[in-house]
Motif scaffolding. Structure first.
Motif, mmCIF file in Angstrom:
data_model
loop_
_atom_site.group_PDB
_atom_site.id
_atom_site.type_symbol
_atom_site.label_atom_id
_atom_site.label_comp_id
_atom_site.label_asym_id
_atom_site.label_seq_id
_atom_site.Cartn_x
_atom_site.Cartn_y
_atom_site.Cartn_z
ATOM 1 N N LYS A 233 49.102 36.076 43.252
ATOM 2 C CA LYS A 233 49.642 36.876 42.156
ATOM 3 C C LYS A 233 49.576 38.361 42.517
ATOM 4 N N SER A 234 50.482 39.151 41.910
ATOM 5 C CA SER A 234 50.453 40.597 42.073
ATOM 6 C C SER A 234 49.398 41.193 41.142
ATOM 7 N N CYS A 235 49.110 42.484 41.336
ATOM 8 C CA CYS A 235 48.143 43.159 40.464
ATOM 9 C C CYS A 235 48.628 43.164 39.024
ATOM 10 N N LYS A 236 49.921 43.326 38.854
ATOM 11 C CA LYS A 236 50.491 43.345 37.504
ATOM 12 C C LYS A 236 50.313 41.993 36.822
ATOM 13 N N GLU A 237 50.579 40.916 37.559
ATOM 14 C CA GLU A 237 50.436 39.565 36.988
ATOM 15 C C GLU A 237 48.976 39.266 36.670
ATOM 16 N N MET A 238 48.071 39.681 37.570
ATOM 17 C CA MET A 238 46.669 39.386 37.347
ATOM 18 C C MET A 238 46.088 40.235 36.217
ATOM 19 N N SER A 239 46.659 41.440 35.985
ATOM 20 C CA SER A 239 46.185 42.279 34.886
ATOM 21 C C SER A 239 46.423 41.593 33.544
ATOM 22 N N VAL A 240 47.527 40.806 33.453
ATOM 23 C CA VAL A 240 47.824 40.060 32.226
ATOM 24 C C VAL A 240 46.826 38.912 32.053
ATOM 25 N N VAL A 241 46.516 38.224 33.176
ATOM 26 C CA VAL A 241 45.590 37.092 33.133
ATOM 27 C C VAL A 241 44.194 37.552 32.707
ATOM 28 N N TRP A 242 43.745 38.695 33.277
ATOM 29 C CA TRP A 242 42.391 39.166 33.031
ATOM 30 C C TRP A 242 42.274 40.078 31.812
ATOM 31 N N GLY A 243 43.404 40.542 31.297
ATOM 32 C CA GLY A 243 43.372 41.397 30.122
ATOM 33 C C GLY A 243 42.876 42.807 30.391
ATOM 34 N N PHE B 274 39.965 47.362 41.912
ATOM 35 C CA PHE B 274 39.101 46.272 42.358
ATOM 36 C C PHE B 274 39.486 45.831 43.766
ATOM 37 N N CYS B 275 40.796 45.759 44.024
ATOM 38 C CA CYS B 275 41.268 45.344 45.355
ATOM 39 C C CYS B 275 40.821 46.345 46.420
ATOM 40 N N LYS B 276 41.013 47.634 46.140
ATOM 41 C CA LYS B 276 40.653 48.677 47.100
ATOM 42 C C LYS B 276 39.157 48.694 47.374
ATOM 43 N N GLU B 277 38.377 48.369 46.337
ATOM 44 C CA GLU B 277 36.919 48.374 46.469
ATOM 45 C C GLU B 277 36.375 47.091 47.091
ATOM 46 N N GLY B 278 37.290 46.138 47.396
ATOM 47 C CA GLY B 278 36.877 44.889 48.023
ATOM 48 C C GLY B 278 36.129 43.956 47.099
ATOM 49 N N LYS B 279 36.368 44.074 45.799
ATOM 50 C CA LYS B 279 35.631 43.281 44.827
ATOM 51 C C LYS B 279 36.317 41.957 44.483
ATOM 52 N N ILE B 280 37.545 41.759 44.970
ATOM 53 C CA ILE B 280 38.265 40.516 44.687
ATOM 54 C C ILE B 280 38.338 39.686 45.964
ATOM 55 N N LYS B 281 37.643 38.566 45.976
ATOM 56 C CA LYS B 281 37.596 37.710 47.149
ATOM 57 C C LYS B 281 38.980 37.142 47.451
ATOM 58 N N PRO C 115 44.599 35.768 45.122
ATOM 59 C CA PRO C 115 44.607 34.308 44.931
ATOM 60 C C PRO C 115 44.664 33.943 43.449
ATOM 61 N N ASP C 116 45.406 32.883 43.146
ATOM 62 C CA ASP C 116 45.577 32.472 41.744
ATOM 63 C C ASP C 116 44.255 32.171 41.057
ATOM 64 N N ASP C 117 43.271 31.637 41.821
ATOM 65 C CA ASP C 117 42.004 31.238 41.213
ATOM 66 C C ASP C 117 40.906 32.290 41.378
ATOM 67 N N ALA C 118 41.286 33.518 41.731
ATOM 68 C CA ALA C 118 40.286 34.577 41.923
ATOM 69 C C ALA C 118 39.557 34.873 40.623
ATOM 70 N N GLU C 119 38.243 35.165 40.743
ATOM 71 C CA GLU C 119 37.446 35.488 39.570
ATOM 72 C C GLU C 119 37.490 36.984 39.296
ATOM 73 N N LYS C 120 37.536 37.326 38.036
ATOM 74 C CA LYS C 120 37.557 38.730 37.647
ATOM 75 C C LYS C 120 36.194 39.361 37.956
ATOM 76 N N PRO C 121 36.172 40.459 38.722
ATOM 77 C CA PRO C 121 34.891 41.121 39.016
ATOM 78 C C PRO C 121 34.317 41.737 37.741
#
Length: 622
Positions: A2-12, A21-28, A40-46
């Motif tokens: 997913k893109s950052c925009k798509e994941m922002s909707v998922v995580w609210g 989060f991506c730049k800081e290396g917090k998303i596996k 990744p679609d199943d990535a956990e929100k940091p």
């Protein structure tokens, strides 16, 4: 994925926060594809460090937590209603040293006014029991020899921090108003049977706003005499931000008037005044040589270079850690440190207090809070005199390098623009630089390694310092963006049009006139791209010294080398020949050697020729 925009909707949360989060290396598993992040679609929100286990919520203190004192300089209010960092041991240090008159110089927003108000409340004789404000503070634990001074002195307190006017008349009227209020605060003098009739007449004259300039200049001396007679004890005089009206006078051209007044004003207060117990002053610059304190042998000056009182203005690391823990934001320590730490007062590492409390109160959102706390017109004047060498060093500082500078803390306002090297002294005392290494010289100056303290000041430095050097206004900012785009696109024609457009719209013909001028101009414009490039100027490479080289921070960007030349009154044909000659010099002298050794894959070379407002660029890519 997913893109950052798509994941922002998922995580609210915002798309921007996901990108961070991506730049800081917090998303596996997050990877960058081109200019976009894929998650990744199943990535956990940091976990967002700005909200820690529900303990801290942006812009609102958690239940049972005190708010932070953003903009609060009233000691009684700050220590009772807000989170207060205890600086009361400043009182112990002063009483141990017993300096007759003390001047503390520190950058703006480092707690000078709050500390001076703390001294006022501690020492001032009052009808109420003010010891209750100190019984839970560190000073109260120090013993009876310190507590016995509490509430025992009459105090005269003035703050000049808001005396910022465009004329001497307005400035004088404001000072008269401040004195009127301070005289009114000592209304017990109106009924005193220990004052002579002429003293009461003078008191009423000040109170009614009828005093002239000569009469007002002796106000501190006469008020201290009246208070000493009435109270049976000589007063303490506190002057906060004493140099603010002087700085305004310098920049608004009523310097002689304000200096003449202040010389008599302070002389009566602090020189040979037998009706004075102690004096305190704060400011940004030490300007004793302006003759304001002429002959005042009992003045003790404490600056950012001195070890004494080093922990009392600004926050120390233990104080910051305690504050973060209180608000449940301990995991933000490294971020806060990178943004707001790094100052050296004496040998103590200090955090900017204004920015620390602003950062935490805004939910640990890092940005340049200090940038909006004041304007320094003197800085603008000094920057106008910057030489080519100083311009290069200022840009080196922005690249994270250290430069050698001589720091003279005794420079006077009028000399600031006479010697361009004074800019380092001004930048240091004003809070734009730190001096991690320093050595006192025989003439009283310091030989220092200076550097930018932290990320906040790097941002402020870019907006305040570079904007003056390059004169990037509304037109210039758009042009700078155009120049950046041309370099990314490797488009020499667009680069030529961008610089040419900037020169036509923003620079007087009479400003243009030497290669150093154009060097500084181009260096300033490309310095705005420091997020993508490490920019070097006038460095040795191959068989000579190149003008400007831009080393990419990411492999997808090309390396860039610029050689600049200038001649008077060239026509278009000869201007183009000059640019070709500049381009050829890059190869002839081997200016690309350093880049090749560092493994830069693509190198873009520009030969740039100037004549008046005209520009021609020749380019080549290797």
């Amino acid at each position: 994925m997913k893109s950052c925009k798509e994941m922002s909707v998922v995580w609210g949360i915002s798309e921007r926060r996901v990108t961070e989060f991506c730049k800081e290396g917090k998303i596996k598993g997050a990877v960058k594809s081109g200019n976009k992040w894929q998650i990744p679609d199943d990535a956990e929100k940091p976990s967002d460090g700005r909200v820690v286990t529900g303990k801290y919520i942006r812009n609102a203190p958690a239940a049972g937590k005190k708010p932070l004192p953003v903009g609060i300089s009233d000691f009684v209010r700050a220590q009772s209603e807000y989170y207060y960092v205890d600086k009361t041991l400043l009182i112990r240090e002063f009483l141990d040293r017993k300096a007759f008159v003390s001047l503390f110089t520190r950058p703006r927003r480092f707690g000078k006014t709050l500390n001076m108000d703390m001294l006022r409340v501690f020492f001032e004789k009052s009808d109420e029991d003010t010891s209750r404000f100190f019984r839970d503070k560190e000073i109260w634990k120090c013993g009876p020899e310190y507590r016995e001074h509490q509430g025992k002195y009459p105090v005269i307190f003035l703050t000049f921090k808001d005396v910022k006017y465009d004329s001497w008349e307005e400035t004088f009227n404001k000072i008269a108003e401040l004195l009127q209020e301070e005289f009114g605060r000592h209304s017990e003098l109106k009924r005193s049977d220990k004052l002579a009739g002429y003293e009461k007449e003078y008191y009423e004259k000040i109170l009614s706003g009828q005093a002239n300039e000569v009469e007002l200049a002796s106000a501190l001396q006469k008020l201290s005499k009246m208070l000493a007679a009435h109270c049976g004890k000589a007063p303490i005089i506190i002057i906060d931000e004493y140099d603010t009206p002087i700085q305004e006078g310098y920049s608004k051209e009523f310097y002689d008037e304000i200096i003449g007044f202040m010389r008599n004003f302070f002389s009566g207060a602090f020189k040979d005044n037998r009706y004075l117990s102690y004096g305190f002053l704060t400011g940004i610059l030490r300007i004793a040589q302006e003759s304001i304190f002429s002959g005042l042998n009992n003045l003790t000056v404490n600056t950012v270079m001195d070890d004494e009182y080093d922990a009392f203005f600004g926050f120390t690391e233990p104080e910051v850690k305690k504050m973060l823990d209180y608000y449940g934001a301990s995991d933000k320590e490294e971020e806060l440190k990178s943004w707001y730490d790094g100052y050296f007062f004496g040998n103590k590492e200090i955090y900017n207090p204004w920015s620390v409390i602003s950062y935490i109160s805004k939910g640990c959102l890092p940005q340049a809070y200090w940038a909006n706390t004041g304007k320094n017109e003197i800085l603008e004047d000094v920057l106008k005199t910057a030489t080519e060498d100083i311009t290069e060093k200022l840009h080196s500082l922005l690249q994270g390098e250290r430069v050698i500078a001589r720091i003279d803390q005794n420079v006077v306002y009028r000399s600031l623009t006479e010697d361009p090297a004074n800019i380092y002294s001004l930048l240091l005392v004003a809070g734009y630089l730190k001096a991690p290494k320093k050595e006192l010289q025989g003439d009283g100056t310091w030989l220092c390694e200076v550097a930018i303290p932290n990320r906040e000041i790097a941002a402020v430095y870019k907006s305040e310092i570079l904007s003056h050097l390059v004169r990037i206004g509304a037109v210039g900012r758009a042009t700078a963006d155009k120049i950046a785009e041309s370099l990314y696109a490797q488009d020499a024609r667009k680069l030529q049009d961008g610089i040419g457009d900037y020169m036509r719209k923003s620079i007087s013909f009479y400003d243009a006139g030497a290669e150093g001028f154009y060097h500084g101009l181009v260096l300033g414009l490309v310095a705005l791209m420091d997020n993508q490039y490490k920019i070097k100027s006038n460095r040795e490479s191959g068989d000579g010294r190149y003008d400007i080289s831009m080393f990419p921070k990411e492999p997808r960007y090309p390396g860039i080398i610029m050689e600049l030349k200038w001649e008077k009154d060239l026509d278009e044909e000869n201007l183009e020949l000059l640019s070709v000659r500049a381009l050829a010099q890059i190869d002839d002298k081997g200016y690309d050697t350093e880049m090749r050794e560092e493994g830069v894959a693509g190198i873009l070379k520009f030969g740039i020729a100037f004549s008046g407002k005209k520009i021609k660029i020749s380019s080549d890519k290797i």
